[in-house]
Scaffold this motif. Structure first.
Motif, short mmCIF file in Angstrom:
data_model
loop_
_atom_site.label_atom_id
_atom_site.label_comp_id
_atom_site.label_asym_id
_atom_site.label_seq_id
_atom_site.Cartn_x
_atom_site.Cartn_y
_atom_site.Cartn_z
N ASN A 41 0.83 -1.20 0.00
CA ASN A 41 0.00 0.00 0.00
C ASN A 41 0.87 1.25 0.00
O ASN A 41 2.05 1.22 0.33
CB ASN A 41 -0.99 0.00 1.18
N LYS A 42 0.26 2.36 -0.37
CA LYS A 42 1.02 3.60 -0.60
C LYS A 42 1.73 4.08 0.67
O LYS A 42 2.86 4.56 0.61
CB LYS A 42 0.08 4.69 -1.12
N THR A 43 1.07 3.95 1.81
CA THR A 43 1.67 4.41 3.07
C THR A 43 2.94 3.62 3.39
O THR A 43 3.97 4.21 3.75
CB THR A 43 0.68 4.28 4.23
N ASP A 44 2.87 2.29 3.24
CA ASP A 44 4.05 1.45 3.50
C ASP A 44 5.20 1.80 2.56
O ASP A 44 6.36 1.87 2.98
CB ASP A 44 3.70 -0.04 3.34
N ILE A 45 4.86 2.00 1.30
CA ILE A 45 5.88 2.35 0.32
C ILE A 45 6.52 3.68 0.66
O ILE A 45 7.74 3.83 0.64
CB ILE A 45 5.28 2.39 -1.10
N GLU A 46 5.69 4.68 0.98
CA GLU A 46 6.19 6.02 1.27
C GLU A 46 7.11 6.02 2.50
O GLU A 46 8.21 6.59 2.47
CB GLU A 46 5.01 6.98 1.51
N ILE A 47 6.67 5.36 3.57
CA ILE A 47 7.47 5.30 4.80
C ILE A 47 8.78 4.55 4.55
O ILE A 47 9.86 5.01 4.92
CB ILE A 47 6.68 4.62 5.93
N SER A 48 8.68 3.39 3.90
CA SER A 48 9.87 2.56 3.67
C SER A 48 10.84 3.24 2.71
O SER A 48 12.06 3.22 2.92
CB SER A 48 9.45 1.20 3.09
N LEU A 49 10.30 3.87 1.67
CA LEU A 49 11.15 4.52 0.69
C LEU A 49 11.89 5.69 1.31
O LEU A 49 13.10 5.86 1.08
CB LEU A 49 10.31 4.98 -0.50
N ASN A 50 11.21 6.49 2.08
CA ASN A 50 11.86 7.64 2.71
C ASN A 50 12.91 7.20 3.73
O ASN A 50 13.99 7.80 3.82
CB ASN A 50 10.81 8.54 3.38
N TYR A 51 12.60 6.14 4.47
CA TYR A 51 13.59 5.62 5.43
C TYR A 51 14.80 5.09 4.67
O TYR A 51 15.95 5.37 5.03
CB TYR A 51 12.97 4.51 6.28
N TRP A 52 14.55 4.34 3.62
CA TRP A 52 15.63 3.72 2.86
C TRP A 52 16.53 4.77 2.22
O TRP A 52 17.75 4.67 2.27
CB TRP A 52 15.05 2.80 1.80
N VAL A 53 15.93 5.79 1.59
CA VAL A 53 16.73 6.79 0.90
C VAL A 53 17.55 7.62 1.88
O VAL A 53 18.68 8.01 1.60
CB VAL A 53 15.84 7.69 0.00
N LYS A 54 17.01 7.85 3.08
CA LYS A 54 17.76 8.58 4.11
C LYS A 54 18.93 7.74 4.63
O LYS A 54 20.03 8.24 4.85
CB LYS A 54 16.83 9.00 5.25
N GLU A 55 18.69 6.44 4.83
CA GLU A 55 19.77 5.55 5.26
C GLU A 55 20.84 5.44 4.19
O GLU A 55 22.04 5.43 4.48
CB GLU A 55 19.20 4.16 5.57
#
Length: 293
Positions: A41-55
Motif C-alpha cells: 500500500n502507498k503508506t508502506d511504500i512512502e514510509i519505507s522509501l523515505n527511510y531507505w533513501v535517508k539511510e
C-alpha cells in the motif's frame, strides 16, 4: 569578505537556493508509484522509501534527502529533465519509452535473487491431455498498471488474430496480486493471465499440484519490476551505489527491501533498457501493420 561568505553558503546550503541542480548536495529520488501499488500500500511504500533513501545517503548527505511518489510518468520525466530529481525508479518499459537515454547513468535495482532473471509470463489453464486452442473467447486476467504485461499479451494476440486483444477475449478483468491471479487460473475463474514467472515458481514449489493445470505459453525476461537510474550529472552516484550494496546486506536493509518484494541489490545498467526498446518498436510495427490491413 561578504562575497566569500555568500559563496561558502551557496556550496554548503544548496537546498536553500531557488534552482537546485543534480550535482548539488541533495538526493531527490522519484518513484513511479502505480508499478508497486499491487504489492504494497502507498503508506508502506512512502514510509519505507523515505527511510531507505535517508539511510542510503546518511554517510554523505544529512539533509535534503527525500523521495517523491509520482502517478504520472510524463511529470516524473519532466522533473528529471529539469534537474528536480537525482534518481528515478520506474518500470523498464516506461523508462525506455519516456526518458532520454543520454540523461541516465547506471544505477541499481532490487531483485528477488542475484544473477537470476524474472519473466513476464502468459499462463493458461490447461487440463492434462488437452491442447490450447487459442485466445479467442477466453477469459483474461491482467495485472493492474502493468503496461509491459498488457503489451506483451496484446502482441501475442495481434500476431495470431490480427485484432486487438479486447476484441478477442470474452472477458477481461484486472488483478492486484500475482498469487491470487495464479490461483484464479488454477481454479478456473479465468483462462489466461499474465504474471511473474518467479511468483509462479514459488507457488508451485509450495503446491506442486498447480503445475498439473497451469502452463506457461510465452515469457519475456525482466530483471525486476522497477529499474533505478541516476541523473548523469549527479555527483554522488558511485558512493551511493556502494552504500546501497552495503545496506542490502544488513538486517534492517533486508526488511525494507521486503516491502518492495526484493531480497537483494544488483547493478542496473542503462544498456539493460535496450531489449525494451526492441520490444516496443516491434509492438509498434505490428500495430501499424494491422492498422493498414
Amino acid at each position: 569578505m561578504k562575497i566569500f561568505s555568500l559563496i561558502v553558503c551557496f556550496f554548503i546550503f544548496p537546498a536553500q537556493a531557488d534552482s537546485v541542480t543534480p550535482s548539488q548536495l541533495r538526493l531527490a529520488m522519484g518513484f513511479y508509484y502505480p508499478a508497486l501499488n499491487n504489492v504494497s500500500n502507498k503508506t508502506d511504500i512512502e514510509i519505507s522509501l523515505n527511510y531507505w533513501v535517508k539511510e542510503l545517503a546518511s554517510t554523505l548527505i544529512r539533509k535534503n534527502v527525500y523521495s517523491v511518489l509520482y502517478d504520472d510518468i510524463t511529470t516524473m520525466n519532466s522533473d528529471f529533465r529539469s534537474g528536480k530529481l537525482d534518481m528515478v525508479i520506474a518500470p523498464p518499459l516506461l523508462l525506455a519509452m519516456y526518458f532520454d537515454r543520454d540523461l541516465l547513468s547506471d544505477g541499481f535495482v532490487g531483485v528477488t535473487e542475484l544473477n537470476k532473471l524474472d519473466y513476464v509470463s502468459i499462463i493458461i489453464r490447461q487440463e492434462a491431455g488437452q491442447d490450447f486452442d487459442g485466445y479467442k473467447g477466453k477469459r483474461l486476467l491482467l495485472p493492474k498498471n502493468d503496461l509491459l504485461a498488457e503489451m506483451f499479451l496484446e502482441l501475442a494476440v495481434l500476431k495470431q488474430y490480427q485484432r486487438p486483444y479486447r476484441q478477442v477475449f470474452s472477458q477481461i478483468t484486472q488483478g492486484s496480486k500475482n498469487q491470487r491471479m495464479i490461483l484464479d487460473v488454477f481454479f478456473g475463474k479465468v483462462d489466461v493471465a499474465v504474471v511473474s514467472d518467479r511468483a509462479l515458481e514459488l507457488m508451485i514449489e509450495m503446491n506442486p499440484q498447480l503445475a498439473t493445470k497451469i502452463k506457461v505459453l510465452k515469457k519475456m525476461p525482466v530483471k525486476a519490476i522497477n529499474y533505478a537510474y541516476f541523473h548523469r550529472d549527479y555527483a554522488y552516484q558511485e558512493a551511493l551505489k556502494k552504500e546501497a550494496y552495503r545496506f542490502s546486506s544488513e538486517v534492517r536493509g533486508k526488511q525494507i527491501l521486503e516491502v518492495f518484494h526484493s531480497s537483494d541489490i544488483d547493478v542496473c545498467l542503462v544498456s539493460e533498457l535496450k531489449p525494451f526498446d526492441v520490444f516496443y518498436q516491434n509492438y509498434l510495427g505490428v500495430k501499424r501493420s494491422q492498422a493498414h490491413d
